[in-house]
Design an enzyme around this catalytic site. Structure first.
Site, PDB file in Angstrom:
ATOM      1  N   LYS A 141      -5.392  98.991  50.349  1.00 18.61           N
ATOM      2  CA  LYS A 141      -5.644 100.549  50.024  1.00 18.61           C
ATOM      3  C   LYS A 141      -4.495 101.060  49.874  1.00 18.61           C
ATOM      4  CE  LYS A 141      -8.011 104.758  51.679  1.00 18.61           C
ATOM      5  NZ  LYS A 141      -8.810 105.367  52.634  1.00 18.61           N
ATOM      6  N   ARG A 170     -10.428 114.366  48.379  1.00 16.96           N
ATOM      7  CA  ARG A 170      -9.959 115.310  49.446  1.00 16.96           C
ATOM      8  C   ARG A 170     -10.816 116.472  49.277  1.00 16.96           C
ATOM      9  NH1 ARG A 170      -3.918 113.076  50.061  1.00 16.96           N
ATOM     10  NH2 ARG A 170      -4.587 110.805  50.614  1.00 16.96           N
ATOM     11  N   ARG A 198      -0.081 109.734  54.125  1.00 16.90           N
ATOM     12  CA  ARG A 198      -0.692 108.502  54.740  1.00 16.90           C
ATOM     13  C   ARG A 198       0.330 107.372  54.514  1.00 16.90           C
ATOM     14  NH1 ARG A 198      -6.527 110.351  53.108  1.00 16.90           N
ATOM     15  NH2 ARG A 198      -6.918 111.837  54.923  1.00 16.90           N
ATOM     16  N   GLU A 240      -2.385  91.682  52.978  1.00 14.36           N
ATOM     17  CA  GLU A 240      -3.456  92.504  53.857  1.00 14.36           C
ATOM     18  C   GLU A 240      -4.741  91.912  53.705  1.00 14.36           C
ATOM     19  OE1 GLU A 240      -3.149  94.877  56.038  1.00 14.36           O
ATOM     20  OE2 GLU A 240      -1.389  95.964  55.678  1.00 14.36           O
ATOM     21  N   LYS A 278      -8.391  99.024  46.573  1.00 11.68           N
ATOM     22  CA  LYS A 278      -8.620 100.488  46.249  1.00 11.68           C
ATOM     23  C   LYS A 278      -7.149 101.170  45.873  1.00 11.68           C
ATOM     24  CE  LYS A 278     -10.606 104.790  48.318  1.00 11.68           C
ATOM     25  NZ  LYS A 278     -11.232 105.436  49.305  1.00 11.68           N
ATOM     26  N   SER A 284     -11.857 108.793  43.051  1.00 11.86           N
ATOM     27  CA  SER A 284     -12.271 110.019  42.373  1.00 11.86           C
ATOM     28  C   SER A 284     -11.286 110.728  41.120  1.00 11.86           C
ATOM     29  CB  SER A 284     -12.075 111.353  43.501  1.00 11.86           C
ATOM     30  OG  SER A 284     -10.685 111.111  44.027  1.00 11.86           O
ATOM     31  N   TYR A 332     -18.556 106.583  41.164  1.00  5.86           N
ATOM     32  CA  TYR A 332     -19.284 107.693  40.912  1.00  5.86           C
ATOM     33  C   TYR A 332     -20.345 107.734  39.942  1.00  5.86           C
ATOM     34  CZ  TYR A 332     -15.956 108.918  44.672  1.00  5.86           C
ATOM     35  OH  TYR A 332     -15.368 109.016  45.834  1.00  5.86           O
TER      36      TYR A 332
END
Length: 337
Positions: A199, A209, A220, A236, A251, A277, A316
């Site tokens: 990610k 958000r 982050r 990872e 992602k 998004s 979505y």
């Protein structure tokens, strides 16, 4: 007739719709799709999200209808995100059995039963007043190991609420092992762990958000991956597999197809990808301006993620794409004379 001697003519395999369908290398079916959905506490009806045209914040009533629509379309699953009315430093609303996400899980599970894989986002960012995915220490830094304890509490609450699958999206070191231990110790070996393994700290999360009304200040980058790091994404994913993940995730999807292909090539377990998004909103915005063909762009964007190696795509557009595929397939079936 041409005098050119061309014994190898790849175009022969593209000369008709039937041939193109027969030689297609990548398929897309409704079962390959998972629908991310937002449930906001206090709503009595669905509320549009301004930066994500066509996507809603749902009430407990409207999320039931959305889940039923997903079942009717043949979509594979639904991933729920909660938007609480009140937040605090440790995100207690996330582990509260009466909290909005856990209430939504119970509602959706009651509505669809086993007809849909009901999934929960397991993270703290929607529930903390600082917007980070973990607990902060005295210096304002995300405390990895203190956060793992909270993830264990969230996992047990979400499993109790009926989640079939937990999406660990916080990118804390050791999160898969910690959650697996908590679940197994509680006799919940049946609950699936989807690890958001690769990610990235992406600019494409902006509309999300808005959707969760994030309180984040800063970024982050201390826990999500640097966009320039390809090998780290693989590392990872392999760590999460070793810790007991059932599925691993890349992602965002569209800008990280190389990482997705790497992970898919090496992984002995299913690999999913999240069309985030920003990817959604860019296509919708360009289509609204008449710059691209909307449906073709949507289908191509998701097919490319499948082509790169994703077994399942979170998008979505899941219901819309599934409905279009169903209609297309029904037209292809000719009745016998």
């Amino acid at each position: 007739m041409s005098d050119v001697n061309l014994p190898i003519r790849p175009r022969r395999l593209r000369s008709s719709p039937a041939l193109r369908r027969l030689t297609s290398e990548t398929s897309l079916e409704p079962r390959h799709l998972v629908l991310p959905a937002f449930v906001r506490e206090g709503l009595t009806e669905a509320l549009p999200i301004g930066s994500m045209p066509g996507v809603m914040q749902h009430s407990l009533s409207s999320i039931r209808c959305l889940a039923a629509d997903a079942v009717d379309a043949g979509v594979g699953g639904i991933m729920l995100f909660g938007v609480p009315e009140e937040r605090d430093a440790t995100g207690t609303a996330g582990s509260n059995s009466a909290g909005i996400l856990n209430a939504a899980l119970r509602a959706v599970k009651e509505e669809v039963g086993e007809a849909l894989v009901v999934q929960a986002d397991l993270c703290l960012d929607e529930f903390t007043d600082h917007g980070h995915c973990g607990v902060l220490d005295a210096d304002g830094r995300v405390d990895n190991d203190a956060t793992l304890l909270r993830y264990q509490e969230l996992a047990l609450a979400q499993a109790e609420a009926g989640a079939d699958l937990l999406g660990l999206s916080g990118m804390m070191d050791g999160q898969v092992a910690a959650v697996r231990e908590a679940l197994d110790s509680a006799g919940r070996e049946d609950v699936i762990i989807l690890a958001y393994s690769a990610k990235y700290a992406s600019a494409f999360y902006g509309p999300f958000r808005d959707a969760v009304e994030s309180a984040l200040v800063g970024d982050r980058r201390t826990y999500q991956l640097d966009p320039g790091n390809r090998r780290e994404g693989m590392r990872e994913a392999l760590l999460d597999i070793d810790e007991g993940a059932d599925i691993v995730m890349v992602k965002p999807a569209g800008s990280y197809l190389d990482v997705l292909a790497d992970v898919a090539h090496a992984s002995p377990i299913p690999v999913w990808a999240y069309q985030v998004s920003g990817e959604y909103s860019m296509i919708e915005a360009a289509a609204a301006n008449g710059w691209i063909e909307r449906e073709r762009a949507i289908d191509e964007s998701v097919l490319s993620i499948r082509r790169a190696g994703a077994d399942v795509v979170l998008t979505y557009w899941a219901i819309e794409i599934a409905q279009r595929l169903n209609a297309l397939n029904s037209r292809k079936v000719r009745p016998r004379a």
